[in-house]
Design a protein around this motif. Structure first.
Motif, PDB file in Angstrom:
ATOM      1  N   ARG A 238      -8.386  31.405 -16.191  1.00 39.23           N
ATOM      2  CA  ARG A 238      -7.113  30.870 -16.678  1.00 39.23           C
ATOM      3  C   ARG A 238      -7.157  30.572 -18.168  1.00 39.23           C
ATOM      4  O   ARG A 238      -6.178  30.782 -18.890  1.00 39.23           O
ATOM      5  N   ARG A 239      -8.310  30.101 -18.645  1.00 41.68           N
ATOM      6  CA  ARG A 239      -8.441  29.729 -20.060  1.00 41.68           C
ATOM      7  C   ARG A 239      -8.772  30.918 -20.966  1.00 41.68           C
ATOM      8  O   ARG A 239      -8.615  30.811 -22.182  1.00 41.68           O
ATOM      9  N   ARG A 240      -9.263  32.022 -20.399  1.00 32.98           N
ATOM     10  CA  ARG A 240      -9.658  33.174 -21.216  1.00 32.98           C
ATOM     11  C   ARG A 240      -8.401  33.982 -21.566  1.00 32.98           C
ATOM     12  O   ARG A 240      -8.058  34.975 -20.939  1.00 32.98           O
ATOM     13  N   LYS A 241      -7.718  33.535 -22.597  1.00 32.00           N
ATOM     14  CA  LYS A 241      -6.388  34.041 -22.948  1.00 32.00           C
ATOM     15  C   LYS A 241      -6.362  35.529 -23.263  1.00 32.00           C
ATOM     16  O   LYS A 241      -5.352  36.196 -23.072  1.00 32.00           O
ATOM     17  N   TYR A 244      -4.974  38.123 -20.669  1.00 30.93           N
ATOM     18  CA  TYR A 244      -3.566  38.299 -20.297  1.00 30.93           C
ATOM     19  C   TYR A 244      -2.601  38.147 -21.481  1.00 30.93           C
ATOM     20  O   TYR A 244      -1.393  37.998 -21.288  1.00 30.93           O
ATOM     21  N   GLU A 245      -3.127  38.205 -22.699  1.00 29.57           N
ATOM     22  CA  GLU A 245      -2.266  37.980 -23.860  1.00 29.57           C
ATOM     23  C   GLU A 245      -1.164  39.020 -23.988  1.00 29.57           C
ATOM     24  O   GLU A 245      -0.098  38.750 -24.555  1.00 29.57           O
ATOM     25  N   ASP A 246      -1.397  40.241 -23.454  1.00 30.32           N
ATOM     26  CA  ASP A 246      -0.381  41.296 -23.533  1.00 30.32           C
ATOM     27  C   ASP A 246       0.537  41.319 -22.322  1.00 30.32           C
ATOM     28  O   ASP A 246       1.566  42.006 -22.325  1.00 30.32           O
ATOM     29  N   ASN A 247       0.176  40.592 -21.274  1.00 29.23           N
ATOM     30  CA  ASN A 247       0.994  40.584 -20.062  1.00 29.23           C
ATOM     31  C   ASN A 247       0.713  39.283 -19.306  1.00 29.23           C
ATOM     32  O   ASN A 247      -0.311  39.149 -18.640  1.00 29.23           O
ATOM     33  N   LYS A 248       1.608  38.339 -19.403  1.00 28.13           N
ATOM     34  CA  LYS A 248       1.389  37.005 -18.839  1.00 28.13           C
ATOM     35  C   LYS A 248       1.277  37.017 -17.316  1.00 28.13           C
ATOM     36  O   LYS A 248       0.730  36.083 -16.724  1.00 28.13           O
ATOM     37  N   THR A 249       1.791  38.080 -16.655  1.00 27.79           N
ATOM     38  CA  THR A 249       1.709  38.116 -15.194  1.00 27.79           C
ATOM     39  C   THR A 249       0.272  38.251 -14.700  1.00 27.79           C
ATOM     40  O   THR A 249      -0.029  37.892 -13.562  1.00 27.79           O
ATOM     41  N   TYR A 250      -0.627  38.747 -15.568  1.00 25.96           N
ATOM     42  CA  TYR A 250      -2.019  38.887 -15.175  1.00 25.96           C
ATOM     43  C   TYR A 250      -2.659  37.530 -14.903  1.00 25.96           C
ATOM     44  O   TYR A 250      -3.564  37.421 -14.077  1.00 25.96           O
ATOM     45  N   THR A 255      -5.986  35.035 -10.797  1.00 24.51           N
ATOM     46  CA  THR A 255      -6.483  33.783 -10.218  1.00 24.51           C
ATOM     47  C   THR A 255      -6.044  33.599  -8.761  1.00 24.51           C
ATOM     48  O   THR A 255      -6.120  32.497  -8.221  1.00 24.51           O
ATOM     49  N   THR A 256      -5.603  34.691  -8.126  1.00 25.26           N
ATOM     50  CA  THR A 256      -5.273  34.634  -6.700  1.00 25.26           C
ATOM     51  C   THR A 256      -6.556  34.643  -5.879  1.00 25.26           C
ATOM     52  O   THR A 256      -7.627  35.048  -6.354  1.00 25.26           O
ATOM     53  N   ASP A 257      -6.439  34.213  -4.621  1.00 25.08           N
ATOM     54  CA  ASP A 257      -7.607  34.206  -3.740  1.00 25.08           C
ATOM     55  C   ASP A 257      -8.181  35.603  -3.546  1.00 25.08           C
ATOM     56  O   ASP A 257      -9.395  35.764  -3.414  1.00 25.08           O
TER      57      ASP A 257
END
Length: 323
Positions: A238-241, A244-250, A255-257
């Motif tokens: 979650r903290r390793r920006k 997902y900086e190019d696509n926030k949906t990542y 972080t899903t199970d």
């Protein structure tokens, strides 16, 4: 940035402190004064050592972090050209320089007032030594060794303890078993410095550690495994920006199970888990519009990174701990 050096990570927004704090607390509270962190590559051992150093700054118990060179400088072991005295001299200069760097980096006023001349002297001696070493390749040169083990470092450490009024001073040496190409002589040389410190904390990736033998010599082995904790891994992702900086949906997807459960195949190797997610991101772009499922893409990324790690393992020589 995906890969962050441990000393930079502990001072960044990407740092997840709870699991590291837990390890640091247990190391500092341990009755053992010689501790070896194990568990494999990419699991956060370096981060724990840097966390130890950061914890101690400004306190009565401090820890100096060291990461000696893994490349072979003179030769792997003493020989006819580079005898024991030369190895010891180079180690003394480098060890003293590491202590001085710690002081300069964290206490610039104290360094300027009390230790600047020491660093100038050490750098001058290092320059002189390497000039002699270079000349020895072309002509018969007698290498002058002006100091032996502890002759400089002991004085610097004692003055630092007194000036800063430190009760306990520890040393944390990263990749100890990789020094100078896993040199037995260099490891044994550094071991002679251990009695100058209250605690010695090392990291090792040697896959064949003699646990019983090390325990008999007073070493306590501590297995680092917080990368196996799903909650910890989730927060790291979650903290390793940069993931997902190019696509926030990542951020939500990674972080899903489904993802966290499958990333456990890396046995706590945080680096490989993060690399696999980058691979997933790349495969999404590659397979855009195809009928590949998210799960199949994740499986492909994980297998790709596991195979790459195996290939690298076959190429790189395995470190050996000689304590």
């Amino acid at each position: 940035m995906l890969k962050i050096k441990a000393n930079n990570l502990v001072n960044s927004e990407e740092f997840v402190r709870e699991p590291v704090d837990k390890e640091v607390n247990e190391i500092l509270n341990s009755s053992s004064n010689k501790i070896i962190l194990t568990g494999g590559k990419g699991i956060g051992k370096s981060t724990v050592l840097c966390g130890l150093e950061k914890r101690g700054l400004g306190c009565k118990e401090q820890t100096i972090y060291a990461n000696p060179e893994g490349v072979i400088t003179l030769a792997k072991e003493p020989n006819e050209m580079f005898c024991n005295r030369v190895f010891d001299y180079l180690s003394e200069l480098r060890f003293t320089n590491n202590i001085l760097f710690y002081i300069k980096n964290n206490y610039p006023i104290v360094f300027k007032k009390y230790f600047e001349k020491d660093m100038e002297s050490v750098h001058s001696l290092l320059d002189e030594l390497f000039k002699q070493l270079n000349n020895s390749c072309f002509e018969d040169v007698t290498i002058e060794c002006k100091h032996g083990t502890k002759e400089l470092s002991f004085d610097v450490l004692n003055r630092f303890r007194q000036i800063m009024e430190i009760d306990k001073l520890n040393i944390a040496i990263d990749r100890f078993d990789k020094m100078n190409g896993s040199s037995e002589y260099v490891q044994k040389t550094y071991e002679r410095y251990f009695d100058m410190f209250d605690k010695v904390i090392l990291t090792s990736d040697d896959p064949n550690l003699d646990n019983e033998g090390l325990f008999a010599k007073g070493y306590n082995l501590r297995h680092i495994s917080y990368g196996n904790d799903k909650d910890v891994l989730k927060e790291i992702i979650r903290r390793r920006k940069s993931l997902y900086e190019d696509n926030k949906t990542y951020k939500e997807l990674f972080t899903t199970d489904l993802f966290l459960d499958k990333l456990t195949k890396f046995d706590g190797n945080i680096d490989l888990s993060l690399e696999a997610l980058v691979c997933v991101r790349d495969l999404f772009s590659w397979y855009n519009g195809s009928d590949h499922s998210v799960e199949s893409i994740l499986d492909e990324a994980i297998e790709d990174k596991k195979e790459s790690a195996k290939k690298l393992e076959r190429i790189i020589s395995k470190p050996t701990l000689y304590l």
